[in-house]
Design an enzyme around this catalytic site. Structure first.
Site, PDB file in Angstrom:
ATOM      1  N   HIS A 119      17.594 -11.300 -22.457  1.00 26.22           N
ATOM      2  CA  HIS A 119      17.263 -12.583 -23.082  1.00 26.22           C
ATOM      3  C   HIS A 119      16.350 -13.420 -22.195  1.00 26.22           C
ATOM      4  O   HIS A 119      15.462 -14.105 -22.679  1.00 26.22           O
ATOM      5  CB  HIS A 119      18.564 -13.342 -23.377  1.00 26.22           C
ATOM      6  CG  HIS A 119      18.406 -14.471 -24.336  1.00 26.22           C
ATOM      7  ND1 HIS A 119      18.108 -14.280 -25.663  1.00 26.22           N
ATOM      8  CD2 HIS A 119      18.499 -15.810 -24.164  1.00 26.22           C
ATOM      9  CE1 HIS A 119      18.027 -15.456 -26.268  1.00 26.22           C
ATOM     10  NE2 HIS A 119      18.253 -16.397 -25.385  1.00 26.22           N
ATOM     11  N   TYR A 149      13.306 -10.175 -20.299  1.00 23.81           N
ATOM     12  CA  TYR A 149      12.526  -9.246 -21.125  1.00 23.81           C
ATOM     13  C   TYR A 149      12.343  -7.897 -20.421  1.00 23.81           C
ATOM     14  O   TYR A 149      11.316  -7.240 -20.548  1.00 23.81           O
ATOM     15  CB  TYR A 149      11.149  -9.829 -21.486  1.00 23.81           C
ATOM     16  CG  TYR A 149      11.209 -11.108 -22.288  1.00 23.81           C
ATOM     17  CD1 TYR A 149      12.152 -11.270 -23.300  1.00 23.81           C
ATOM     18  CD2 TYR A 149      10.329 -12.160 -22.048  1.00 23.81           C
ATOM     19  CE1 TYR A 149      12.213 -12.441 -24.041  1.00 23.81           C
ATOM     20  CE2 TYR A 149      10.385 -13.342 -22.787  1.00 23.81           C
ATOM     21  CZ  TYR A 149      11.330 -13.468 -23.783  1.00 23.81           C
ATOM     22  OH  TYR A 149      11.398 -14.626 -24.521  1.00 23.81           O
ATOM     23  N   HIS A 169      18.618 -17.433 -32.499  1.00 29.49           N
ATOM     24  CA  HIS A 169      19.990 -17.761 -32.122  1.00 29.49           C
ATOM     25  C   HIS A 169      20.915 -16.889 -32.962  1.00 29.49           C
ATOM     26  O   HIS A 169      21.798 -17.369 -33.657  1.00 29.49           O
ATOM     27  CB  HIS A 169      20.274 -19.253 -32.317  1.00 29.49           C
ATOM     28  CG  HIS A 169      20.760 -19.908 -31.057  1.00 29.49           C
ATOM     29  ND1 HIS A 169      21.699 -20.897 -31.033  1.00 29.49           N
ATOM     30  CD2 HIS A 169      20.451 -19.690 -29.750  1.00 29.49           C
ATOM     31  CE1 HIS A 169      21.935 -21.277 -29.788  1.00 29.49           C
ATOM     32  NE2 HIS A 169      21.185 -20.556 -28.991  1.00 29.49           N
ATOM     33  N   HIS A 216      23.097 -14.048 -32.186  1.00 30.37           N
ATOM     34  CA  HIS A 216      24.483 -13.735 -31.827  1.00 30.37           C
ATOM     35  C   HIS A 216      25.401 -14.952 -31.960  1.00 30.37           C
ATOM     36  O   HIS A 216      26.487 -14.848 -32.536  1.00 30.37           O
ATOM     37  CB  HIS A 216      24.547 -13.139 -30.412  1.00 30.37           C
ATOM     38  CG  HIS A 216      23.999 -11.744 -30.327  1.00 30.37           C
ATOM     39  ND1 HIS A 216      22.706 -11.441 -30.677  1.00 30.37           N
ATOM     40  CD2 HIS A 216      24.567 -10.569 -29.938  1.00 30.37           C
ATOM     41  CE1 HIS A 216      22.502 -10.135 -30.505  1.00 30.37           C
ATOM     42  NE2 HIS A 216      23.615  -9.590 -30.058  1.00 30.37           N
ATOM     43  N   ARG A 223      13.344 -28.702 -28.139  1.00 28.77           N
ATOM     44  CA  ARG A 223      13.173 -29.073 -26.719  1.00 28.77           C
ATOM     45  C   ARG A 223      12.040 -28.275 -26.075  1.00 28.77           C
ATOM     46  O   ARG A 223      11.308 -28.799 -25.238  1.00 28.77           O
ATOM     47  CB  ARG A 223      14.485 -28.870 -25.945  1.00 28.77           C
ATOM     48  CG  ARG A 223      15.519 -29.927 -26.238  1.00 28.77           C
ATOM     49  CD  ARG A 223      16.664 -29.910 -25.220  1.00 28.77           C
ATOM     50  NE  ARG A 223      17.343 -28.628 -25.170  1.00 28.77           N
ATOM     51  CZ  ARG A 223      18.261 -28.219 -26.040  1.00 28.77           C
ATOM     52  NH1 ARG A 223      18.605 -29.002 -27.055  1.00 28.77           N
ATOM     53  NH2 ARG A 223      18.844 -27.047 -25.917  1.00 28.77           N
ATOM     54  N   ASP A 240      13.024 -27.473 -20.352  1.00 28.47           N
ATOM     55  CA  ASP A 240      14.293 -27.493 -21.076  1.00 28.47           C
ATOM     56  C   ASP A 240      15.311 -26.613 -20.360  1.00 28.47           C
ATOM     57  O   ASP A 240      14.969 -25.562 -19.830  1.00 28.47           O
ATOM     58  CB  ASP A 240      14.020 -26.951 -22.495  1.00 28.47           C
ATOM     59  CG  ASP A 240      15.273 -26.537 -23.225  1.00 28.47           C
ATOM     60  OD1 ASP A 240      16.283 -27.246 -23.103  1.00 28.47           O
ATOM     61  OD2 ASP A 240      15.237 -25.504 -23.920  1.00 28.47           O
ATOM     62  N   GLU A 263      25.460 -23.542 -20.758  1.00 27.19           N
ATOM     63  CA  GLU A 263      24.317 -23.777 -21.647  1.00 27.19           C
ATOM     64  C   GLU A 263      24.577 -24.992 -22.528  1.00 27.19           C
ATOM     65  O   GLU A 263      24.197 -25.032 -23.704  1.00 27.19           O
ATOM     66  CB  GLU A 263      24.005 -22.523 -22.475  1.00 27.19           C
ATOM     67  CG  GLU A 263      23.447 -21.394 -21.618  1.00 27.19           C
ATOM     68  CD  GLU A 263      23.006 -20.166 -22.413  1.00 27.19           C
ATOM     69  OE1 GLU A 263      22.907 -20.251 -23.653  1.00 27.19           O
ATOM     70  OE2 GLU A 263      22.762 -19.114 -21.784  1.00 27.19           O
ATOM     71  N   ASN A 304       9.621 -14.728 -28.727  1.00 23.47           N
ATOM     72  CA  ASN A 304      10.979 -14.471 -28.290  1.00 23.47           C
ATOM     73  C   ASN A 304      11.315 -13.018 -28.608  1.00 23.47           C
ATOM     74  O   ASN A 304      10.792 -12.455 -29.559  1.00 23.47           O
ATOM     75  CB  ASN A 304      11.920 -15.433 -29.045  1.00 23.47           C
ATOM     76  CG  ASN A 304      13.383 -15.193 -28.741  1.00 23.47           C
ATOM     77  OD1 ASN A 304      14.126 -14.704 -29.582  1.00 23.47           O
ATOM     78  ND2 ASN A 304      13.819 -15.522 -27.553  1.00 23.47           N
TER      79      ASN A 304
END
Length: 742
Positions: free
Chosen positions: A54, A57, A100, A102, A121, A273, A317, A538
Site C-alpha cells: 500500500h 508499491y 478504500h 478493504h 486531504r 496529509d 491512521e 493508487n
C-alpha cells in the site's frame, strides 16, 4: 498498552513476530542488514507499514514505470499527494484517485467516508481548493442481502462525508458482478483548482525548521491499516475492524480552510496529509523527498487516548491530521491561524541533516531509522507472470449472436440490470450542487463544473469495464482509457490527463501478475495514443476473498478542459426534428457484454476489439463538431450497446422519442463494439456535421411522440416502446431490488 508488554528485539526475531505485520523472513534479514542491528518493536512496525504494498508499491513499481507521465500541460506527475495539470490563465487542475476497499468491506460506512476524507486531504495538501468528488464502486450481485447492506452503507458514507464538508459529488459509476461479492471496491477521486504560485510540495526542507502536527488528536483507530490493505480478505478479516479509521467531516472542513489559509503564508515550507501509515509515512516521505531527516518528540503528539505507545502513535491512521514544516521562529503565525478554526497546531520536532527518522518518547530514543530505507529503498519484486489457461481458449472463441425473440422485452430487461440501470438512487443522496458551480449533474457521460471568473469548465469521469479486462486485460486496459476519453469528449471537453486506481487480486499468483502487466500495457498504449499522461494514482492489490480474486479493475479517472462553456454538451436529445447519427460501425461482439451476462449467466469469449488510431480520429472529429456548434447531444455507446445508448438519450424531461433504422438483426442492438457514439444534430447543421465527422451515419430523427421506434433496413419493427415506460423500469430497478427481501 504499556511499553512493558511490547516484545523484545530478540523475541521479535526468534518468534518471527514480524510475520504478523506482513514482513517476510527475507525482508527482516534485509532490515537487520540495513540497520546493522535488530529493530525494536516500534521500528519493525514502522518498516512493516512503509514496506507494505500500500505504501511502497513493491510489487507494482516495475508496472508503474510503463505509464507515460509527462506532457506539455503536466506540472506535477506521480510522487506527490496529487498530480497537477495546467489549464491556462495561471490556473491548474489537481486530481487523484485512491482506494478504500478493504476497510469498506468490514465497516462500509466509515470505510467509504474516510476514503473520501483521505483523497480530499491529498488534494488540498497540494495547495488546491477541492471542487468535486467522484467515486467508482463495485459490489457483488444486488440480490444478496450482504451486498445490499454494503451498497447502502458505502453510498451513505460517501454522502455523509462529502455533503458535510461541502464539496459536490458530481459523478462516478457503480457496477455489480459476483467477483466482488466478498471484496467490494470503493475508489474515491477528488478534483481541485489552484493558481500556479500556490502549489506546495510534501517536503521537509531547511535544517532546523519546525515540524508541526495539525488537526485532530491521535487515537488507536486505523493502526496497521496500510498492512491490512496489503493482504487478502478472509473469514478472519472481521477481527481487524480496529484497522478501519473513523472520520469527522466537520473537523476536515475546518482543517481544509485552515490549511488553505496557511498555504498563503510564506512561513510554510512543506505540507503532507497523514494518510496510509499516518505519522510514519508523512514524516519519512517528507524527509526522504527533501534529502533531510526529521526528529520528533512523541510526548508532544496530541493524543485522545491515554497510555499510547510510540508504536501506536506512529502507526495510527486517525483521520483529519496533517504534518507541516514551518520556517523556524514563525510557528506562532501558524498557531494563530489554526486557533481561529479551533484546531490544534503543535510543534513536535525539527528538520535535521542526517537523513534519519529519530523519535523520542518519555526521554528515550525509541526509533532511529534511515528515511531513504523507509521511503525509497523498499525491496522491489519482479513477480513471476503466467498467462492463465482460460485466456487462449477465450481468444479463440467467437461468441455467436444470441437469438432474440422480443427485442422490446430484451431492452427493458437490460435497462433493469443494476450495472446499466439509473443510479439516481445513489446520486440523489449526494449534494452535487453545493458551491453552485455544477453545470452538468450526475446522470450524463461526465460531471461538468464551471470555473468562476472564466469561460472555462472542467469535465470529469471514472471508467472501467472489468469484464473486458477479465477476458483480455490488454484490450480491456485500452478500452478503459478510451471510454473515459469518450465520456469527456461527449461533454465538449478535451481530455487532459489520467489518474488510475489499479485494483487487482494477489500479485503473488502468476496469473494475477500477468493480468496486472497486460492491463498496464493496454493503459500505457491508450494513454500514449490519446495524449493523456498518467499524473498519479493508487495501487490496490490483494483484492481477494477466501482465495477468489476480483475481476482486474484498473479504474481510470480522467479530467478534460472545456475552453468555452458554450461547448458543454450532454447525452440527452434536445428537440423533435433533430437528426440522430451513430458514429462507428457495429460488429457482432457479445463477449463480456451485459447481454451475455444476462442471457448466459457467465462471461467468456474474445473481448470486443479496439483500434486506438480510429478511436482518436473519431474523438477529434466529434469534438471539432461540438466546438463548431453542430452537435445537440452526444453519448458514448457502452454497456448494453446501441439500443441502451439510444434509450438513455431519449430519457429527458420533455416527452421525446426517436424513430431509428439500423442494419442487421436485433441482437446487434446490444453488441458492445467500441469507438461508437450516438449524436443528435439540428437539420440545418446536417451537411456541415457530415463533412466534419466522416464516420457518422444518419439513422433517424428525434420525435415528439414519446415513442422509441427502432426497425431494421427491411422495415421490420424491432423496438416500439413508450419512452416513459423505459424510463420507469430504468429508474425503478435499483430501488426495487433494494426493497426486495430476496
Amino acid at each position: 498498552m504499556s511499553l512493558l508488554l511490547e516484545p523484545s528485539k530478540e523475541q521479535i526475531k526468534e518468534e518471527k513476530l514480524y510475520q504478523q505485520m506482513g514482513v517476510s523472513d527475507d525482508e527482516f534479514a534485509l532490515i537487520e542488514s540495513i540497520l546493522g542491528r535488530l529493530p525494536n518493536y516500534t521500528e519493525i512496525g514502522i518498516f512493516s507499514v512503509m514496506w507494505s504494498e500500500h505504501c511502497s508499491y513493491k510489487n507494482s513499481k516495475p508496472i508503474l514505470r510503463k505509464f507515460p507521465t509527462s506532457g506539455e500541460r503536466v506540472l506535477q506527475g506521480p510522487g506527490e499527494g496529487a498530480g497537477i495539470v495546467d489549464i491556462g490563465d495561471n490556473q491548474a487542475v489537481v486530481f487523484k484517485i485512491e482506494s478504500h476497499n478493504h476497510p469498506s468491506a468490514l465497516e462500509p460506512y466509515q470505510g467509504a467516508a474516510t476514503g473520501v476524507g483521505g483523497i480530499i486531504r491529498d488534494v488540498f495538501s497540494m495547495g488546491a481548493r477541492p471542487i468535486a468528488v467522484l467515486n467508482s464502486l463495485r459490489f457483488g450481485e444486488l440480490t444478496s442481502p450482504r451486498v445490499k447492506y454494503l451498497f447502502e452503507e458505502v453510498v451513505a458514507g460517501i454522502a455523509g462525508y462529502g455533503n458535510c464538508i461541502g464539496i459536490p459529488t458530481v459523478g462516478g459509476e457503480v457496477q455489480f458482478d459476483s467477483s466482488y461479492e466478498g471484496n467490494p471496491l470503493v475508489n474515491a477521486m477528488c478534483v481541485g483548482l489552484i493558481n500556479h504560485e500556490d502549489i506546495k510540495k510534501g517536503q521537509a526542507k531547511g535544517v532546523g525548521n519546525t515540524v508541526m502536527y495539525v488537526g485532530a488528536k491521535t487515537g488507536r483507530d486505523g493502526i496497521h491499516g496500510a498492512t491490512f490493505a496489503s493482504e487478502e480478505m478472509s473469514d478472519s478479516s472481521e477481527e481487524k475492524r480496529s484497522a478501519v479509521q473513523v472520520g469527522d467531516p466537520f473537523m476536515e472542513k475546518l482543517l481544509l480552510e485552515a490549511c488553505l489559509e496557511v498555504i498563503q503564508c510564506d512561513a510554510l515550507v512543506g505540507i503532507q496529509d497523514m494518510g496510509a501509515a499516518g505519522l510514519t509515512s508523512s514524516s519519512a516521505e517528507m524527509a526522504s523527498k527533501a534529502g533531510s531527516g526529521i526528529e520528533m518528540n512523541l510526548d508532544l503528539i496530541p493524543q485522545r487516548e491515554t497510555g499510547m505507545t510510540a508504536y501506536e502513535m506512529m502507526l495510527s491512521e486517525s483521520q483529519e491530521r496533517m504534518l507541516l514544516v514551518i520556517e523556524r521562529g514563525r510557528e506562532q503565525e501558524i498557531i494563530d491561524i489554526f486557533d481561529k478554526y479551533d484546531l490544534e497546531a503543535v510543534s513536535v520536532g525539527h528538520v535535521t541533516d542526517d537523513k534519519m527518522l529519530r523519535l523520542t518518547h518519555k526521554g528515550e530514543v525509541v526509533c532511529e531509522l534511515p528515511v531513504d530505507a523507509l521511503a525509497e529503498e523498499a525491496p522491489v519484486y519482479h513477480k513471476p507472470s503466467q498467462e492463465p489457461a482460460y485466456y487462449r481458449e477465450f481468444l479463440e472463441t467467437d461468441v455467436p449472436a444470441p437469438q432474440i425473440e422480443d427485442a422490446n422485452e430484451m431492452l427493458k430487461a437490460l435497462l433493469q440490470q443494476p450495472t446499466i440501470a439509473s443510479k439516481e438512487w445513489v446520486y440523489d443522496q449526494y449534494d452535487y450542487m453545493v458551491r453552485t458551480n455544477t453545470v452538468v449533474a450526475p446522470g450524463s457521460d461526465a460531471g461538468v463544473l464551471r470555473i468562476r471568473g472564466t469561460k472555462k469548465a472542467l469535465a470529469m469521469t471514472t471508467d472501467c469495464n472489468a469484464r473486458y479486462l477479465y477476458l483480455d486485460p490488454e484490450v480491456g486496459g485500452k478500452i478503459a482509457v478510451a471510454e473515459a476519453a469518450r465520456n469527456i469528449i461527449c461533454s465538449g471537453a478535451e481530455p487532459l490527463a489520467v489518474t488510475d486506481n489499479l485494483n487487482f487480486g494477489n500479485p503473488e499468483k502468476p496469473e494475477i501478475f500477468w493480468q496486472i502487466e497486460k492491463a498496464a500495457d493496454g493503459i500505457s498504449e491508450a494513454c500514449n495514443v490519446l495524449s493523456t499522461p498518467v499524473i498519479g494514482g493508487n495501487v490496490s492489490l490483494y483484492n481477494e476473498s477466501n482465495g477468489t480474486a476480483i475481476y482486474p479493475t484498473p479504474v481510470i479517472g480522467m479530467v478534460g478542459l472545456i475552453e468555452d462553456t458554450a461547448h458543454i454538451t450532454t447525452q440527452h436529445f434536445k428537440q423533435a426534428g433533430d437528426l440522430v447519427y451513430v458514429i462507428g460501425e457495429t460488429k457482432p461482439e457479445f463477449a463480456g457484454s451485459e447481454l451475455q451476462k444476462m442471457t448466459e449467466g457467465r462471461i467468456y469469449g474474445k473481448a470486443p476489439q479496439i483500434d486506438l488510431d480510429v478511436e482518436l480520429s473519431r474523438q477529434k472529429a466529434l469534438l471539432d463538431a461540438i466546438k463548431k456548434g453542430f452537435v445537440q447531444s452526444a453519448h458514448d455507446v457502452s454497456e448494453g450497446g446501441l439500443g441502451v445508448a439510444i434509450a438513455e438519450s431519449v430519457m429527458t424531461t420533455e416527452n421525446l422519442g426517436a424513430n431509428v433504422t439500423v442494419e442487421g438483426e436485433a441482437a446487434l442492438l446490444f453488441s458492445e463494439s467500441q469507438s461508437r457514439f450516438v449524436v443528435s444534430v439540428k437539420k440545418e447543421h446536417q451537411a456541415a456535421f457530415e463533412a466534419t465527422v466522416k464516420d457518422a451515419v444518419h439513422i433517424g430523427e428525434v420525435t415528439a411522440d414519446g415513442i422509441l421506434a427502432i426497425q431494421n433496413q427491411d422495415g421490420q419493427q424491432m423496438i416500439h416502446a413508450q419512452t416513459k415506460e423505459l424510463e420507469r423500469v430504468w429508474k425503478g430497478a435499483i430501488p426495487c431490488l433494494l426493497k426486495s427481501k430476496a
